[in-house]
Design a protein around this motif. Sequence first.
Motif, PDB file in Angstrom:
ATOM      1  N   LEU A 198      19.536  54.552  74.858  1.00 63.90           N
ATOM      2  CA  LEU A 198      19.015  53.719  75.943  1.00 63.90           C
ATOM      3  C   LEU A 198      17.805  52.880  75.537  1.00 63.90           C
ATOM      4  O   LEU A 198      17.420  51.963  76.257  1.00 63.90           O
ATOM      5  N   ARG A 199      17.194  53.219  74.413  1.00 63.41           N
ATOM      6  CA  ARG A 199      15.971  52.517  74.024  1.00 63.41           C
ATOM      7  C   ARG A 199      16.200  51.028  73.793  1.00 63.41           C
ATOM      8  O   ARG A 199      15.323  50.210  74.078  1.00 63.41           O
ATOM      9  N   GLY A 200      17.376  50.680  73.307  1.00 65.73           N
ATOM     10  CA  GLY A 200      17.645  49.271  73.004  1.00 65.73           C
ATOM     11  C   GLY A 200      17.878  48.409  74.221  1.00 65.73           C
ATOM     12  O   GLY A 200      17.913  47.172  74.103  1.00 65.73           O
ATOM     13  N   VAL A 201      18.066  49.016  75.418  1.00 64.26           N
ATOM     14  CA  VAL A 201      18.358  48.221  76.620  1.00 64.26           C
ATOM     15  C   VAL A 201      17.204  48.270  77.625  1.00 64.26           C
ATOM     16  O   VAL A 201      17.365  47.814  78.752  1.00 64.26           O
ATOM     17  N   PHE A 241      16.609  45.922  81.432  1.00 68.94           N
ATOM     18  CA  PHE A 241      16.401  46.429  82.795  1.00 68.94           C
ATOM     19  C   PHE A 241      14.917  46.452  83.182  1.00 68.94           C
ATOM     20  O   PHE A 241      14.554  46.960  84.250  1.00 68.94           O
ATOM     21  N   ARG A 242      14.066  45.948  82.306  1.00 71.86           N
ATOM     22  CA  ARG A 242      12.625  45.811  82.575  1.00 71.86           C
ATOM     23  C   ARG A 242      11.965  47.158  82.900  1.00 71.86           C
ATOM     24  O   ARG A 242      11.258  47.305  83.895  1.00 71.86           O
ATOM     25  N   ASP A 287      11.933  56.293  82.871  1.00 73.04           N
ATOM     26  CA  ASP A 287      11.952  55.412  84.044  1.00 73.04           C
ATOM     27  C   ASP A 287      13.344  54.834  84.272  1.00 73.04           C
ATOM     28  O   ASP A 287      13.800  54.687  85.420  1.00 73.04           O
ATOM     29  N   LEU A 288      14.016  54.491  83.183  1.00 71.37           N
ATOM     30  CA  LEU A 288      15.369  53.937  83.293  1.00 71.37           C
ATOM     31  C   LEU A 288      16.331  54.978  83.857  1.00 71.37           C
ATOM     32  O   LEU A 288      17.140  54.680  84.748  1.00 71.37           O
ATOM     33  N   GLY A 309      25.400  53.837  86.704  1.00 77.75           N
ATOM     34  CA  GLY A 309      25.619  54.397  85.382  1.00 77.75           C
ATOM     35  C   GLY A 309      26.467  53.501  84.506  1.00 77.75           C
ATOM     36  O   GLY A 309      26.178  53.306  83.323  1.00 77.75           O
ATOM     37  N   ARG A 310      27.523  52.928  85.079  1.00 76.34           N
ATOM     38  CA  ARG A 310      28.410  52.054  84.299  1.00 76.34           C
ATOM     39  C   ARG A 310      27.693  50.767  83.898  1.00 76.34           C
ATOM     40  O   ARG A 310      27.957  50.202  82.842  1.00 76.34           O
ATOM     41  N   GLU A 311      26.776  50.320  84.728  1.00 73.86           N
ATOM     42  CA  GLU A 311      25.992  49.127  84.414  1.00 73.86           C
ATOM     43  C   GLU A 311      25.153  49.349  83.149  1.00 73.86           C
ATOM     44  O   GLU A 311      25.065  48.466  82.283  1.00 73.86           O
ATOM     45  N   VAL A 312      24.559  50.516  83.029  1.00 68.27           N
ATOM     46  CA  VAL A 312      23.780  50.846  81.829  1.00 68.27           C
ATOM     47  C   VAL A 312      24.713  51.026  80.640  1.00 68.27           C
ATOM     48  O   VAL A 312      24.394  50.596  79.520  1.00 68.27           O
ATOM     49  N   LEU A 313      25.866  51.654  80.860  1.00 70.04           N
ATOM     50  CA  LEU A 313      26.835  51.856  79.777  1.00 70.04           C
ATOM     51  C   LEU A 313      27.272  50.535  79.162  1.00 70.04           C
ATOM     52  O   LEU A 313      27.332  50.396  77.933  1.00 70.04           O
TER      53      LEU A 313
END
Length: 456
Positions: free
Chosen positions: A242-245, A249-250, A256-257, A268-272
């Motif tokens: 998740l660090r690269g995104v 997502f600011r 926090d993410l 969840g799918r949005e982050v995926l």
Amino acid sequence: FRILVDDTAACYQALGVLHGAYPVVPGRFDDYISTPKPNGYSSIHTCVIGPGRNKIEIQIRTHLMHEIAERGVAAHWQYKQGEMPEREGRKFGWMRELLQILEHAGGPEEFLEHTKLEMYQDNVFCFTPRGDLINLPSGATPVDFAYAVHSNIGDTCVGAKINGRIMPLRTALENGDQVEIITSKAQTPSPTWETFVVSGKARSAIRRFIRTREVQEYTYLGRAILEKAFEEFDYTYSDRALRGVLKIFRHDNVEDLIAAVGSGMLRGREVLVAVFPGLKEEIESGTRGKVVALAHARRERDQKKAGGSAVPIKGLTPGMALHYANCCHPLPGDRIVGIVTPGKGVTIHTIDCETLESFSDMSERWLDVAWDVELAENQVGRIHVTVINEPGALSSLSTVIAKNLGNILNLKITHRSADFFEMAIDVEVENLKHLSNIIAALRATPAINSVERARG
């Protein structure tokens, strides 16, 4: 008028002379020397009928009391030239409470709200079992009392004895009450306490705990949602992915993410898709899932058998990240589904709840959830009962529920006629089987005409 004397004893001597010479006006006497105000103000207030039958208000105080009243707290230290009396901590404890409110408040508006609660309410004086006097705002409850004694006592409060009797935590205290707080190390502040506490200190401490716990629960729920989303597309979840995104997502950090996913602000799918951009076209075109790896298919089959593909609602506090729907009152044993609400978390419904029809075209908000098999807390089930209008009918109903180890939490008569009473009853039960046993026992009772489980 104001009378200044040299010491406290002289205040009461002056009061005796005054009351001996003039009639006293009933209800107009206040002794703030024996019970000072929270800000340290001390004085005797009285009202007498003087010459010409005129009412005269009189204040009697020492020179030190006058300095504090006229020039504020700092005048005390200036007057005493650096000497610190033994009772100083008690007299100016309100300053420490103000600092605690400032520390716990989430922002300027919340701080102003809590200080207003402290400043603009009348006082109630209660006692600890050791005889210590606790000054509280009018309408204060045992929870307010507990936080006034110490924040840790408030956080672990589970019950209270008022004048030797166990009373509900929402009971309003009265002047002269002796209050004993019962604590437990396993207890934490309940979100419902905020609905009845009146002191700023108690409310700020409860809100601080709720904010902290909400973040923890949103993080737990968000991680479970992300793990399920990754697993659905045969990827292994890790926080490192998740660090690269974060910039997309600011968010400043991974926690926090994850909490944003748990609170429903992100899916969840949005982050995926942000982590694996190539999935977007496959998902939109529908090609993903047509060819499934054998190992993935076997794992999915095993998970379905074990119920492991669903997010377990374990360790979540109702009212924070998790909410039980009031329309269907889900119980352990029911097939359930979660509806994600942005900023609120997940609301649990039974799979046959009529409310779910309004979310039929919002598949992204549906979350597959499962009961924690080790869940120990009792849940609330609602039943609709029609009782024959005859003497002893209500007694029979409550006796049947009690014999089957149920506990009536609420009872409301929804309709009445000459022959029947219709009512909605909230019963505390362990699970669906427990509620079904109670319903079966009620149906076998002659005084009960009909009984059904509430379904919205």
